[in-house]
Design an enzyme around this catalytic site. Structure first.
Site, PDB file in Angstrom:
ATOM      1  N   GLU A 288       1.101  -1.211  -0.075  1.00 56.31           N
ATOM      2  CA  GLU A 288      -0.249   0.065  -0.067  1.00 56.31           C
ATOM      3  C   GLU A 288       0.989   1.153  -0.055  1.00 56.31           C
ATOM      4  O   GLU A 288       1.677   1.171   0.921  1.00 56.31           O
ATOM      5  CB  GLU A 288      -0.918  -0.052   1.416  1.00 56.31           C
ATOM      6  CG  GLU A 288      -1.815  -1.045   1.087  1.00 56.31           C
ATOM      7  CD  GLU A 288      -2.641  -0.944  -0.222  1.00 56.31           C
ATOM      8  OE1 GLU A 288      -3.161   0.050  -0.630  1.00 56.31           O
ATOM      9  OE2 GLU A 288      -2.825  -2.073  -1.008  1.00 56.31           O
ATOM     10  N   CYS A 322      -1.900   9.290   3.727  1.00 63.01           N
ATOM     11  CA  CYS A 322      -1.699   8.798   2.487  1.00 63.01           C
ATOM     12  C   CYS A 322      -2.985   9.537   1.875  1.00 63.01           C
ATOM     13  O   CYS A 322      -3.143   9.747   0.503  1.00 63.01           O
ATOM     14  CB  CYS A 322      -1.798   7.621   2.366  1.00 63.01           C
ATOM     15  SG  CYS A 322      -3.057   6.615   3.282  1.00 63.01           S
TER      16      CYS A 322
HETATM   17  P1  NAD Z   1       8.632   4.732   3.481  1.00 62.34           P
HETATM   18  O1  NAD Z   1       8.391   3.872   2.134  1.00 62.34           O
HETATM   19  O2  NAD Z   1       9.955   5.597   3.712  1.00 62.34           O
HETATM   20  O3  NAD Z   1       8.825   3.766   4.855  1.00 62.34           O
HETATM   21  C1  NAD Z   1       8.038   2.782   5.192  1.00 62.34           C
HETATM   22  C2  NAD Z   1       8.499   1.638   5.758  1.00 62.34           C
HETATM   23  O4  NAD Z   1       9.620   0.866   4.921  1.00 62.34           O
HETATM   24  C3  NAD Z   1       9.478   2.009   6.972  1.00 62.34           C
HETATM   25  O5  NAD Z   1       9.304   0.991   7.992  1.00 62.34           O
HETATM   26  C4  NAD Z   1      10.836   1.917   6.381  1.00 62.34           C
HETATM   27  O6  NAD Z   1      11.768   1.531   7.378  1.00 62.34           O
HETATM   28  C5  NAD Z   1      10.886   0.565   5.399  1.00 62.34           C
HETATM   29  N1  NAD Z   1      11.858   0.840   4.236  1.00 62.34           N
HETATM   30  C6  NAD Z   1      12.416   1.797   3.939  1.00 62.34           C
HETATM   31  N2  NAD Z   1      13.509   1.358   2.999  1.00 62.34           N
HETATM   32  C7  NAD Z   1      13.184   0.025   2.754  1.00 62.34           C
HETATM   33  C8  NAD Z   1      13.797  -0.824   1.983  1.00 62.34           C
HETATM   34  N3  NAD Z   1      14.818  -0.501   1.044  1.00 62.34           N
HETATM   35  N4  NAD Z   1      13.541  -2.195   2.034  1.00 62.34           N
HETATM   36  C9  NAD Z   1      12.490  -2.537   3.123  1.00 62.34           C
HETATM   37  N5  NAD Z   1      11.805  -1.584   3.935  1.00 62.34           N
HETATM   38  C10 NAD Z   1      12.090  -0.350   3.766  1.00 62.34           C
HETATM   39  O7  NAD Z   1       7.159   5.619   4.152  1.00 62.34           O
HETATM   40  P2  NAD Z   1       6.898   6.386   5.196  1.00 62.34           P
HETATM   41  O8  NAD Z   1       7.519   7.570   5.297  1.00 62.34           O
HETATM   42  O9  NAD Z   1       7.324   5.404   6.738  1.00 62.34           O
HETATM   43  O10 NAD Z   1       5.357   6.715   5.065  1.00 62.34           O
HETATM   44  C11 NAD Z   1       4.952   7.695   4.342  1.00 62.34           C
HETATM   45  C12 NAD Z   1       4.314   6.958   3.081  1.00 62.34           C
HETATM   46  O11 NAD Z   1       3.537   5.810   3.238  1.00 62.34           O
HETATM   47  C13 NAD Z   1       3.421   8.147   2.241  1.00 62.34           C
HETATM   48  O12 NAD Z   1       3.983   7.736   0.900  1.00 62.34           O
HETATM   49  C14 NAD Z   1       2.106   7.696   2.618  1.00 62.34           C
HETATM   50  O13 NAD Z   1       1.197   8.071   1.258  1.00 62.34           O
HETATM   51  C15 NAD Z   1       2.328   6.049   2.392  1.00 62.34           C
HETATM   52  N6  NAD Z   1       1.114   5.413   3.057  1.00 62.34           N
HETATM   53  C16 NAD Z   1       0.047   4.956   2.587  1.00 62.34           C
HETATM   54  C17 NAD Z   1      -0.797   4.123   3.118  1.00 62.34           C
HETATM   55  C18 NAD Z   1      -1.737   3.364   2.443  1.00 62.34           C
HETATM   56  O14 NAD Z   1      -2.571   2.706   3.066  1.00 62.34           O
HETATM   57  N7  NAD Z   1      -1.623   3.550   1.157  1.00 62.34           N
HETATM   58  C19 NAD Z   1      -0.923   4.338   4.389  1.00 62.34           C
HETATM   59  C20 NAD Z   1      -0.043   4.968   5.193  1.00 62.34           C
HETATM   60  C21 NAD Z   1       1.096   5.587   4.426  1.00 62.34           C
END
Ligand code: NAD
Length: 518
Positions: A288, A322
């Site tokens: 997501e 999001c």
């Molecule tokens: P992010 O992608 O930076 O991080 C999300 C998770 O991924 C964290 O736990 C992070 O540590 C991990 N991560 C980062 N790099 C990684 C890698 N290379 N391999 C594996 N894991 C890795 O996102 P964020 O800043 O935590 O959250 C904000 C984003 O999430 C926004 O884009 C928002 O729209 C989205 N979001 C989407 C939903 C949805 O339901 N569609 C809900 C909430 C947030």
């Protein structure tokens, strides 16, 4: 519990003095008992430590130490996946009713301590009381909803009768899950993703976001208290690109449940498709991702309601959802009237530390978020006219005041990129048809809303506004578990529909058993 009996956890009415007092008491309990703790990792049922640690600080007041966490590396992440793999055979064969009862107890325990968890959210990620209360209520909902759904999924499935055979199809768990949640719903999304996988009978490795491990560690403690075997939920902390990446790549990982940015989601998508040495399956991916969500304001509508809904959706939790509205697409006939009502209300928003009662606009999460918002504010000044921006913010935190930009073109960067901060672009359209086209002109497809009293326009938008969660005459944020199954189209992800009737199937596989009978 029958799924049909499920009801959403009510939100707390903070105008009631007794609720205010209870929340104040929870804030002080969290300050005294939780803030500043050093939290361990959990691998194979054992508490552990890394070679290094990292610290969390309050985004609204950098002088406040939230917690210290283990900074693990790929070796520990690999060990956690292997331990989860070891634990899978036993956990996967536990009775469904036992798992359901356990998570119903967890929901009840969370309900009883809900203000403590919400108070931690105020300090750890900068949520206002109401936003934090919503996050905790959603976590309770996810636990109960997925428990109820698992009971239904475990019922005998319909198969066509054939003479001389006894045929069945049942759903069984699939294996080890890598659970990678974001920081912006650090309780609800984290607990929901983890719980669904576990209730289904899978074992997991949970890696909370670097910005929000404390509330996840509190929830883990609660799960231990209600009797979850410690070896089925491994808890690892550290950089996503190290720890998360190792979890994604490990050959024993059977599925990845990710919520976060488009960039990381697409990277995981690519990695999860590569078959590693010794890997016996195709990894499943639930991803997501981000959004660039629009509210389309038609000429015929309740303009005051539209303005209030846009403000709530654009600036709630500082635009860090999001589902946040970052584009108001407004019919030219009411464009000026809309602006005239919107601007003074946005300009009147005051920033304050979210732990203070009545403070509804807090900080953004970290220095990177601050920089990103400020970069897009600079872009906005070039691409349009700033109508609102600036104003007093408290010292000592990462505050970005609400911004509104006028005259943004539909293909401008401010109209296309996810900012994830309190920055709203206004886009003027000549008619409803053009508005719909603009609403669909991004790579994303998460949420959207239309304000209109015109029945034909409503129908047209229901058919053609291409988003996973579409709303009419209300804001585009605030999805409720069960009522508004949540997930997006296109680059917003795999449309998993969290809190929806099909969610559990993503963590299960169907087995058909056919027995010849005489
Ligand atoms: P992010 O992608 O930076 O991080 C999300 C998770 O991924 C964290 O736990 C992070 O540590 C991990 N991560 C980062 N790099 C990684 C890698 N290379 N391999 C594996 N894991 C890795 O996102 P964020 O800043 O935590 O959250 C904000 C984003 O999430 C926004 O884009 C928002 O729209 C989205 N979001 C989407 C939903 C949805 O339901 N569609 C809900 C909430 C947030």
């Amino acid at each position: 519990m029958q799924l049909s009996d499920f009801r959403n956890e009510p939100f707390t009415d903070f105008s009631q003095p007794e609720n205010q007092q209870a929340f104040e008491a929870a804030l002080s309990k969290v300050r005294e008992e939780y803030l500043g703790r050093t939290w361990p990792c959990w691998i194979g049922g054992q508490e552990g430590a890394g070679k290094k640690t990292f610290e969390g600080r309050d985004p609204g007041d950098q002088s406040r130490h939230i917690g210290t966490y283990q900074e693990l590396g790929a070796a520990e992440a690999n060990r956690a996946v292997e331990q989860a793999y070891e634990a899978f055979p036993e956990w996967s064969r536990t009775d469904v009713q036992y798992r359901v009862d356990l998570f119903m107890r967890a929901a009840q325990a969370l309900r009883e301590r809900k203000h403590e968890f919400s108070a931690m959210l105020c300090y750890e990620v900068g949520k206002s009381w109401a936003e934090a209360d919503g996050d905790t209520a959603e976590a309770i909902d996810f636990l109960e909803y997925y428990a109820g759904q698992m009971l239904e999924t475990a019922q005998p499935q319909m198969v066509t009768p054939v003479a001389g055979e006894h045929n069945r199809m049942t759903y069984i768990p699939i294996g080890v899950g890598a659970i990678i949640p974001p920081w912006n719903f650090p309780l609800a999304i984290m607990a929901g993703m983890t719980a669904a996988a576990l209730i289904a009978g899978n074992t997991v490795v949970l890696k909370p976001a670097e910005q929000s491990p404390a509330v996840a560690a509190m929830w883990l403690e609660l799960m231990h208290e209600v009797g979850l075997p410690k070896n089925v939920l491994n808890f690892v902390t550290g950089p996503g690109e190290v720890v998360g990446a190792a979890m994604v790549k490990h050959p024993r990982t059977r599925f990845i449940s990710f919520t976060g940015s488009r960039q990381v989601g697409l990277w995981i998508h690519e990695q999860s498709a590569k078959v590693q040495k010794g890997q016996q399956w195709m990894k499943r991916l639930v991803a997501e991702m981000g959004g660039k969500d629009s509210m389309l304001i038609d000429a015929e509508c309740d303009l005051d309601a539209a303005v209030d809904a846009v403000i709530a959706a654009a600036y709630g939790f500082q635009g860090q959802k999001c589902s946040a509205c970052s584009r108001a697409i407004v019919h030219q006939d009411i464009y000026d009237a809309f602006k005239d009502k919107l601007v003074p209300k946005v300009a009147a928003i005051k920033a304050g530390h979210p732990a203070e009662y009545g403070s509804n606009f807090g900080p953004v999460i970290d220095p990177e978020a601050l920089k990103k918002s400020n970069d897009y504010i600079k872009i906005g000044k070039k691409e349009g006219t700033m109508l609102v921006g600036g104003g007093d913010a408290p010292d000592g935190g990462h505050y970005v005041m609400p911004h509104v930009f006028d005259g943004i073109a539909p293909d401008a960067k401010l109209a296309q990129d996810e900012v994830f901060g309190p920055v709203l672009a206004l886009i003027k359209v000549k008619d409803f048809e053009e508005g719909l086209q603009v609403a669909n002109n991004t790579d994303y497809g998460l949420t959207g809303s239309v304000f209109t009293d015109n029945e034909e326009h409503k129908q047209e938008a229901m058919d053609r506004f291409h988003v996973g969660n579409f709303y009419i005459n209300r804001k585009c944020t605030g999805a409720l578990v069960g009522a508004h199954p949540f997930g997006g189209f296109n680059m917003s992800g795999t449309d998993s529909k969290a809190g929806g009737p099909d969610y559990m199937l993503q963590f299960l596989q169907a087995k058909t058993i056919s027995e010849k009978i005489s």
